[in-house]
Design an enzyme around this catalytic site. Structure first.
Site, PDB file in Angstrom:
ATOM      1  N   CYS A 125       0.948  -1.176  -0.100  1.00 35.57           N
ATOM      2  CA  CYS A 125       0.383   0.209  -0.169  1.00 35.57           C
ATOM      3  C   CYS A 125       0.744   0.980   0.097  1.00 35.57           C
ATOM      4  O   CYS A 125       2.164   1.220   0.270  1.00 35.57           O
ATOM      5  CB  CYS A 125      -0.887   0.243   0.705  1.00 35.57           C
ATOM      6  SG  CYS A 125      -0.094  -0.291   2.568  1.00 35.57           S
ATOM      7  N   ALA A 169       2.630   2.060   3.346  1.00 35.59           N
ATOM      8  CA  ALA A 169       3.870   0.871   3.236  1.00 35.59           C
ATOM      9  C   ALA A 169       5.630   1.445   2.068  1.00 35.59           C
ATOM     10  O   ALA A 169       6.223   1.412   2.706  1.00 35.59           O
ATOM     11  CB  ALA A 169       3.854  -0.215   2.575  1.00 35.59           C
ATOM     12  N   ARG A 225      10.706  -4.940   5.950  1.00 30.36           N
ATOM     13  CA  ARG A 225      11.917  -4.518   5.402  1.00 30.36           C
ATOM     14  C   ARG A 225      13.552  -4.666   6.268  1.00 30.36           C
ATOM     15  O   ARG A 225      13.177  -4.469   7.290  1.00 30.36           O
ATOM     16  CB  ARG A 225      12.097  -3.299   4.591  1.00 30.36           C
ATOM     17  CG  ARG A 225      12.565  -2.689   3.722  1.00 30.36           C
ATOM     18  CD  ARG A 225      12.342  -1.829   2.373  1.00 30.36           C
ATOM     19  NE  ARG A 225      13.111  -1.702   1.550  1.00 30.36           N
ATOM     20  CZ  ARG A 225      13.021  -0.367   1.555  1.00 30.36           C
ATOM     21  NH1 ARG A 225      13.095   0.617   2.810  1.00 30.36           N
ATOM     22  NH2 ARG A 225      13.736   0.449   0.378  1.00 30.36           N
ATOM     23  N   HIS A 240       6.212   6.247  -1.833  1.00 27.42           N
ATOM     24  CA  HIS A 240       7.605   7.018  -3.273  1.00 27.42           C
ATOM     25  C   HIS A 240       7.122   8.534  -2.956  1.00 27.42           C
ATOM     26  O   HIS A 240       8.048   9.082  -2.633  1.00 27.42           O
ATOM     27  CB  HIS A 240       8.090   6.136  -3.931  1.00 27.42           C
ATOM     28  CG  HIS A 240       8.085   4.335  -3.787  1.00 27.42           C
ATOM     29  ND1 HIS A 240       7.912   4.038  -5.221  1.00 27.42           N
ATOM     30  CD2 HIS A 240       8.363   4.211  -2.675  1.00 27.42           C
ATOM     31  CE1 HIS A 240       8.312   3.325  -4.120  1.00 27.42           C
ATOM     32  NE2 HIS A 240       7.935   2.568  -3.056  1.00 27.42           N
TER      33      HIS A 240
HETATM   34 FE1  CFM Z   1      13.497   0.471  -5.174  1.00 31.75          FE
HETATM   35 FE2  CFM Z   1      12.974  -2.086  -5.272  1.00 31.75          FE
HETATM   36 FE3  CFM Z   1      11.539   0.004  -3.747  1.00 31.75          FE
HETATM   37 FE4  CFM Z   1      14.202  -0.936  -3.258  1.00 31.75          FE
HETATM   38 FE5  CFM Z   1      13.355  -3.279  -1.846  1.00 31.75          FE
HETATM   39 FE6  CFM Z   1      11.856  -3.516  -3.477  1.00 31.75          FE
HETATM   40 FE7  CFM Z   1      10.531  -2.306  -2.369  1.00 31.75          FE
HETATM   41 MO1  CFM Z   1      10.930  -4.933  -1.604  1.00 31.75          MO
HETATM   42  S1  CFM Z   1      15.010  -1.027  -5.041  1.00 31.75           S
HETATM   43  S2  CFM Z   1      12.775   1.055  -3.568  1.00 31.75           S
HETATM   44  S3  CFM Z   1      15.170  -2.217  -1.132  1.00 31.75           S
HETATM   45  S4  CFM Z   1      11.562  -0.170  -5.849  1.00 31.75           S
HETATM   46  S5  CFM Z   1      13.384  -5.011  -2.604  1.00 31.75           S
HETATM   47  S6  CFM Z   1      12.706  -3.965  -6.162  1.00 31.75           S
HETATM   48  S7  CFM Z   1      10.092  -4.272  -3.773  1.00 31.75           S
HETATM   49  S8  CFM Z   1      11.005  -2.903  -0.258  1.00 31.75           S
HETATM   50  S9  CFM Z   1       9.546  -0.757  -2.956  1.00 31.75           S
END
Ligand code: CFM
Length: 536
Positions: free
Chosen positions: A52, A55, A86, A188
């Site tokens: 989500c 997250a 994480r 993000h």
């Molecule tokens: Fe970038 Fe990722 Fe992500 Fe990531 Fe991660 Fe991920 Fe993630 Mo899991 S590199 S920040 S450190 S998009 S492994 S492939 S899914 S937490 S949101």
């Protein structure tokens, strides 16, 4: 043919589901150019692997900031989930007399109950902030809201202001309710917006050297960030801040004074990279420290950007030395892995990066996909103007920034940038995943459990790189699965030494095929029968 394979899997859907999913599942080389639909809602009822908005904001971008007390305003379940998942690695430290504490072992939450939902939760939030400031004296308080907070309308931004005025502690609120957007990608973006508004530019400590960088989109999973920092420092490149693995408010606030931004994970942090370019004139360079060839190229590109012969020579020395140290092991693991094939399904960038590391060992990629990436992560940033905003993406604020009157600087002229491009160094650009892939490879956006099982059955890769949610289903079907989110608690996998650790783990898994000896009871006798897609 790849497209036949794809049809074989998708044809089991009802007409409506088929129509939706065929836009998200493509075979490389089918289109001219290949295009995909991404960043749209998952189909209700389908078991997606996405997370989500909260997250993405709290768990991913803010989570690793060690000296921040991050308060989850919401029910305790949300707080626990963000705390225990994480792999955030960091330790308290001191830099030029300025300390950064580490609160990553703690879980701060308002633990909202029914009365708070009915009568409002602001009072409880203020109380929680008073407690956290009283006990820990953190450098900064970050407040993250979860779904119910958005529904009842608590004004967390007013509470942040109250914290600054009444308690004298810097505080920032993030309206990252879980229901916003279509995945963690929305979170993000929300985190990026507040970072540029309130954190980047809040300090004024100049870097010590003229070759200083920020490392963006590196989250120190398994210690990757530390390994990359070690390499950069060996080359004589100063790391001002890391967004955000092992990072701190202490360092992030000075990041606008660095000379160059390096972007590892494009998806999660490209907004900051772009806004820092507009506001401070700092160029960004897409790097990839996963893979031997890619790490060497990334270091060389940085050398080209700064253009200093001495720096370039030192970078060459470091690359030669790091490679010499791993050659024997590399040859051994290559001999064990050459000719194998892999499928990769992770969030929004690793499914691309790890293909390059696999290539170093002679392993082919037959399927790759992202949970929540956007079209530019697949097709390259040149498609951004063609991406049509929809109701979901319009809900996430996109902010415009102006050049900063005090700190805006120009390091390279347009002419110098064009010269760099001729040398193969593209600034402020990401080419996406598709361009380096083999014809016929399957791409899956927002892959679900059903498709995972079916594709693995038809493609038969030697290993499936994914996450905890799909790992055990895969293994129970007799196939090796390695986690790329957490590295199954191994790592670091970044850089030259990391590549060897990765090779070691993969060989260990492939040559201990314990799972292939197991037959689940339902593989012998079917235990349940049903139909797919909601239609008879
Ligand atoms: Fe970038 Fe990722 Fe992500 Fe990531 Fe991660 Fe991920 Fe993630 Mo899991 S590199 S920040 S450190 S998009 S492994 S492939 S899914 S937490 S949101």
């Amino acid at each position: 043919m790849a497209s036949d394979l794809r049809e074989k899997v998708l044809e089991k859907y009802s007409a409506r589901v088929y129509k939706n999913r065929k836009e998200h599942v493509i075979a490389i080389g089918e289109g001219n150019p290949d295009t995909i639909t991404a960043n749209t809602r998952a189909i209700p009822g389908i078991i997606t692997q996405r997370g989500c908005c909260y997250a993405g904001c709290k768990g991913v971008v803010l989570g690793p900031i060690k000296d921040a007390a991050i308060i989850v305003h919401g029910p305790i379940g949300c707080a626990f989930y963000a705390w225990g998942t994480r792999r955030h690695k960091a330790f308290a430290d001191e830099k030029d007399g300025e300390k950064a504490d580490c609160y990553l072992e703690y879980c701060f939450s308002t633990d909202m109950q029914e009365p708070d939902i009915v009568f409002g939760g602001e009072k409880k939030l203020k109380q929680a902030i008073e407690e956290v400031v009283d006990i820990f004296h953190p450098a900064i308080v970050l407040i993250c809201s979860t779904c119910p907070v958005g529904l009842i309308g608590d004004d967390i931004h007013a509470v942040a202001k109250w914290t600054e005025i009444e308690l004298g502690t810097k505080a920032i609120a993030f309206s990252c309710e879980g229901y916003k957007g279509v995945s963690q990608s929305a979170g993000h973006h929300i985190a990026n917006n507040q970072l540029i508004r309130y954190i980047i530019g809040a300090g004024d400590k100049e870097p010590k050297t003229q070759y200083s960088v920020n490392l963006l989109g590196e989250y120190n999973i398994g210690g990757d960030g530390w390994e990359v920092e070690r390499l950069l420092k060996r080359c004589g490149i100063e790391v001002v801040s890391v967004f955000t693995g092992g990072g701190s408010y202490r360092d992030l606030k000075n990041s606008h004074l660095a000379h160059l931004n390096l972007v590892q994970c494009h998806r999660s942090i490209n907004y900051v990279a772009e806004m820092m370019q507009d506001k401070y004139g700092i160029d960004w360079l897409k790097v990839n420290f996963v893979g031997i060839e890619s790490s060497a190229k990334s270091l060389r590109d940085i050398g080209e950007y700064f253009g200093d012969e001495e720096l370039k020579a030192r970078i060459e020395e470091v690359i030669a030395d790091e490679i010499a140290a791993i050659t024997d092991e590399l040859d051994y693991y290559k001999s064990k892995l050459k000719g194998k094939s892999a499928a990769l399904y992770v969030g929004g960038s690793r499914s691309h990066h790890y293909q390059l590391l696999l290539k170093d060992f002679g392993v082919r990629t037959v399927l790759a996909g992202y949970e929540f990436a956007h079209r530019d992560d697949y097709e390259g940033r040149e498609v951004i103007p063609d991406i049509k905003p929809d109701a979901d993406s319009k809900n996430i604020e996109s902010i415009e920034v102006e050049p900063d009157p005090k700190y805006y600087k120009v390091l390279l002229t347009q002419e110098q940038k064009e010269k760099l491009l001729e040398k193969g160094v593209a600034l402020n650009y990401y080419e996406g995943m598709f361009k380096g892939m083999e014809e016929g490879a399957i791409i899956t956006d927002d892959l679900n459990h059903f498709e995972t099982e079916e594709f693995l059955k038809v493609l038969k890769p030697d290993v499936f790189f994914s996450g905890i949610k799909d790992k055990f289903v895969t293994q129970k079907n007799g196939m090796l699965s390695r986690q790329l989110h957490s590295y199954d608690y191994s790592g670091p996998y970044a850089g030259f030494r990391g590549a060897i650790t990765f090779g070691h783990d993969l060989v260990m898994g492939l040559y201990t095929p314990a799972w292939s000896y197991i037959r689940a009871p339902w593989q012998k006798v079917p235990s349940i029968q049903g139909t797919l897609g909601g239609e008879a």
